[in-house]
Design a protein around this motif. Structure first.
Motif, PDB file in Angstrom:
ATOM      1  N   ALA A  78       0.828  -1.216   0.000  1.00  0.00           N
ATOM      2  CA  ALA A  78       0.000   0.000   0.000  1.00  0.00           C
ATOM      3  C   ALA A  78       0.860   1.263   0.000  1.00  0.00           C
ATOM      4  O   ALA A  78       0.778   2.109   0.892  1.00  0.00           O
ATOM      5  CB  ALA A  78      -0.958   0.003   1.192  1.00  0.00           C
ATOM      6  N   VAL A 117      -7.292   7.277   1.094  1.00  0.00           N
ATOM      7  CA  VAL A 117      -7.510   6.163   2.014  1.00  0.00           C
ATOM      8  C   VAL A 117      -7.465   4.868   1.215  1.00  0.00           C
ATOM      9  O   VAL A 117      -8.261   4.668   0.292  1.00  0.00           O
ATOM     10  CB  VAL A 117      -8.850   6.293   2.749  1.00  0.00           C
ATOM     11  CG1 VAL A 117      -9.064   5.096   3.678  1.00  0.00           C
ATOM     12  CG2 VAL A 117      -8.910   7.591   3.534  1.00  0.00           C
ATOM     13  N   ILE A 118      -6.511   4.012   1.549  1.00  0.00           N
ATOM     14  CA  ILE A 118      -6.345   2.726   0.866  1.00  0.00           C
ATOM     15  C   ILE A 118      -6.797   1.639   1.826  1.00  0.00           C
ATOM     16  O   ILE A 118      -6.159   1.410   2.869  1.00  0.00           O
ATOM     17  CB  ILE A 118      -4.879   2.503   0.451  1.00  0.00           C
ATOM     18  CG1 ILE A 118      -4.381   3.692  -0.380  1.00  0.00           C
ATOM     19  CG2 ILE A 118      -4.725   1.210  -0.326  1.00  0.00           C
ATOM     20  CD1 ILE A 118      -2.882   3.729  -0.544  1.00  0.00           C
ATOM     21  N   ALA A 119      -7.894   0.983   1.527  1.00  0.00           N
ATOM     22  CA  ALA A 119      -8.455  -0.059   2.396  1.00  0.00           C
ATOM     23  C   ALA A 119      -8.283  -1.422   1.753  1.00  0.00           C
ATOM     24  O   ALA A 119      -8.663  -1.619   0.594  1.00  0.00           O
ATOM     25  CB  ALA A 119      -9.928   0.219   2.679  1.00  0.00           C
ATOM     26  N   ARG A 120      -7.689  -2.335   2.478  1.00  0.00           N
ATOM     27  CA  ARG A 120      -7.509  -3.713   2.037  1.00  0.00           C
ATOM     28  C   ARG A 120      -8.066  -4.647   3.087  1.00  0.00           C
ATOM     29  O   ARG A 120      -8.463  -4.233   4.178  1.00  0.00           O
ATOM     30  CB  ARG A 120      -6.013  -4.002   1.799  1.00  0.00           C
ATOM     31  CG  ARG A 120      -5.388  -3.175   0.685  1.00  0.00           C
ATOM     32  CD  ARG A 120      -5.955  -3.544  -0.672  1.00  0.00           C
ATOM     33  NE  ARG A 120      -5.344  -2.784  -1.764  1.00  0.00           N
ATOM     34  CZ  ARG A 120      -5.818  -1.661  -2.249  1.00  0.00           C
ATOM     35  NH1 ARG A 120      -6.938  -1.147  -1.735  1.00  0.00           N
ATOM     36  NH2 ARG A 120      -5.220  -1.042  -3.242  1.00  0.00           N
ATOM     37  N   HIS A 123      -5.457  -4.477   6.123  1.00  0.00           N
ATOM     38  CA  HIS A 123      -4.967  -3.222   6.661  1.00  0.00           C
ATOM     39  C   HIS A 123      -5.634  -2.038   5.982  1.00  0.00           C
ATOM     40  O   HIS A 123      -6.258  -2.182   4.925  1.00  0.00           O
ATOM     41  CB  HIS A 123      -3.435  -3.114   6.522  1.00  0.00           C
ATOM     42  CG  HIS A 123      -2.946  -3.133   5.108  1.00  0.00           C
ATOM     43  ND1 HIS A 123      -2.651  -4.278   4.439  1.00  0.00           N
ATOM     44  CD2 HIS A 123      -2.722  -2.119   4.234  1.00  0.00           C
ATOM     45  CE1 HIS A 123      -2.257  -3.993   3.208  1.00  0.00           C
ATOM     46  NE2 HIS A 123      -2.292  -2.695   3.058  1.00  0.00           N
ATOM     47  N   ARG A 124      -5.495  -0.888   6.629  1.00  0.00           N
ATOM     48  CA  ARG A 124      -6.068   0.357   6.102  1.00  0.00           C
ATOM     49  C   ARG A 124      -5.037   1.455   6.311  1.00  0.00           C
ATOM     50  O   ARG A 124      -4.544   1.660   7.415  1.00  0.00           O
ATOM     51  CB  ARG A 124      -7.366   0.691   6.845  1.00  0.00           C
ATOM     52  CG  ARG A 124      -8.066   1.963   6.372  1.00  0.00           C
ATOM     53  CD  ARG A 124      -9.334   2.178   7.184  1.00  0.00           C
ATOM     54  NE  ARG A 124     -10.098   3.320   6.719  1.00  0.00           N
ATOM     55  CZ  ARG A 124      -9.883   4.573   7.096  1.00  0.00           C
ATOM     56  NH1 ARG A 124      -8.888   4.843   7.927  1.00  0.00           N
ATOM     57  NH2 ARG A 124     -10.656   5.553   6.646  1.00  0.00           N
ATOM     58  N   VAL A 125      -4.702   2.166   5.222  1.00  0.00           N
ATOM     59  CA  VAL A 125      -3.674   3.201   5.271  1.00  0.00           C
ATOM     60  C   VAL A 125      -4.258   4.503   4.733  1.00  0.00           C
ATOM     61  O   VAL A 125      -5.018   4.505   3.762  1.00  0.00           O
ATOM     62  CB  VAL A 125      -2.431   2.804   4.442  1.00  0.00           C
ATOM     63  CG1 VAL A 125      -1.340   3.854   4.573  1.00  0.00           C
ATOM     64  CG2 VAL A 125      -1.911   1.452   4.874  1.00  0.00           C
ATOM     65  N   SER A 126      -3.884   5.607   5.370  1.00  0.00           N
ATOM     66  CA  SER A 126      -4.309   6.922   4.906  1.00  0.00           C
ATOM     67  C   SER A 126      -3.065   7.771   4.663  1.00  0.00           C
ATOM     68  O   SER A 126      -2.222   7.931   5.554  1.00  0.00           O
ATOM     69  CB  SER A 126      -5.202   7.597   5.950  1.00  0.00           C
ATOM     70  OG  SER A 126      -5.494   8.923   5.585  1.00  0.00           O
TER      71      SER A 126
END
Length: 303
Positions: A78, A117-120, A123-126
């Protein structure tokens, strides 16, 4: 001067890409806090060779074949995408309608919230993405629609289909839409005296200074440009005079501005007033801001 999103529409060779590439030369340098943010993002993405830092604002120009993960961020770990790598700078999208529509629409959230916002599943990353979007496009696929003495080979339908590749909600987030006419050979043979970028940069720096001081006085030192102001704040700092208010009301009713469009016109008008170092937003500032808002709609109307 106000960090507003911009769309340039014009035929091939009119200088749209060149104008966009010169934009960093008139933008103010990064502040120490902004420089730290930009360096951290580029370090995570592995784009900081040798640890070199620069106070020049980022300028990212991805090709129109870029995927959604490349533009917004993603991949196995990500990583930040082009929108985050352009944080506190400019994201330039040339050949705007040639990007896949779903990739362009993925920019709607970052343009509104200034973050990706990258949601997998696991995990979730901003990542921050406070960008100034600058886009360039031809009026139609052949590029000649609306040009004097030229006509589109496929007629009005070609232009309508080409411009329809950009969704209405995304277009609503673009504050300034300008037509860039073709440059003739006579313009190149005897060019007139041009204003130096340094002179323009001084005006931009002065306008940004006024904005920073205004936001600091209101208790929001984290804001540095009018484009980042909230709707409540912009209604307070860009309250027009009586003549301007009547013009804005008439224009909003006639041109069917959305709530977002209404507030973005106010933001552009506030920036124009800052460039004039005017304490209040006048009718002339609102008229110019409205003209920028509707400029991109002239070509379909002409067709």
């Amino acid at each position: 001067a106000g960090n507003h999103n911009l769309l340039m529409v014009g035929p091939p060779g009119s200088g749209k890409s060149m104008l966009a590439a010169r934009l960093p030369s008139i933008l103010p340098p990064l502040s120490p806090a902004e420089l730290l943010e930009v360096s951290m993002i580029h370090s995570i993405a592995g784009h900081l060779p040798g640890g070199k830092l620069s106070d020049r604002r980022p300028f990212r120009a991805p090709h129109h074949s870029a995927t959604m993960a490349a533009l917004i961020g993603g991949g196995l770990r990500a990583k930040p995408g082009e929108a985050s790598l352009a944080h506190n700078g400019v994201l330039f999208l040339d050949e705007f309608p040639e990007f896949p529509p779903q990739v362009l629409d993925a920019l709607r959230q970052p343009l509104e919230t200034a973050e990706c916002v990258i949601a997998r599943a696991n995990h979730r990353v901003s990542y921050p993405a406070a960008i100034q979007l600058v886009a360039a496009m031809n009026p139609c696929r052949c590029g000649m629609a609306g040009e004097p003495g030229r006509s589109c080979a496929r007629g009005p339908r070609c232009m309508a289909d080409y411009q329809a590749r950009i969704s209405g909600p995304l277009m609503d987030r673009i504050d300034i839409r300008i037509d860039v006419p073709a440059v003739s050979a006579a313009d190149l043979i005897r060019p007139g005296t041009a204003e130096a970028s340094s002179a323009v940069a001084r005006r931009v720096a002065r306008a940004r200074e006024l904005q920073r001081d205004r936001f600091a006085a209101l208790g929001h030192p984290e804001l540095t440009s009018n484009a980042r102001a909230s709707t409540t704040m912009i209604e307070k700092i860009a309250a027009p005079d009586a003549a301007g208010l009547q013009l804005l009301r008439d224009a909003a009713e006639k041109m069917k501005f959305s709530a977002r469009g209404y507030h973005r016109v106010l933001k552009v008008a506030r920036t124009l007033a800052d460039l004039d170092e005017a304490p209040t937003v006048g009718r002339i500032h609102l008229a110019e801001a409205i003209s920028y808002r509707v400029a991109g709609e002239r070509l379909p109307a002409a067709a």
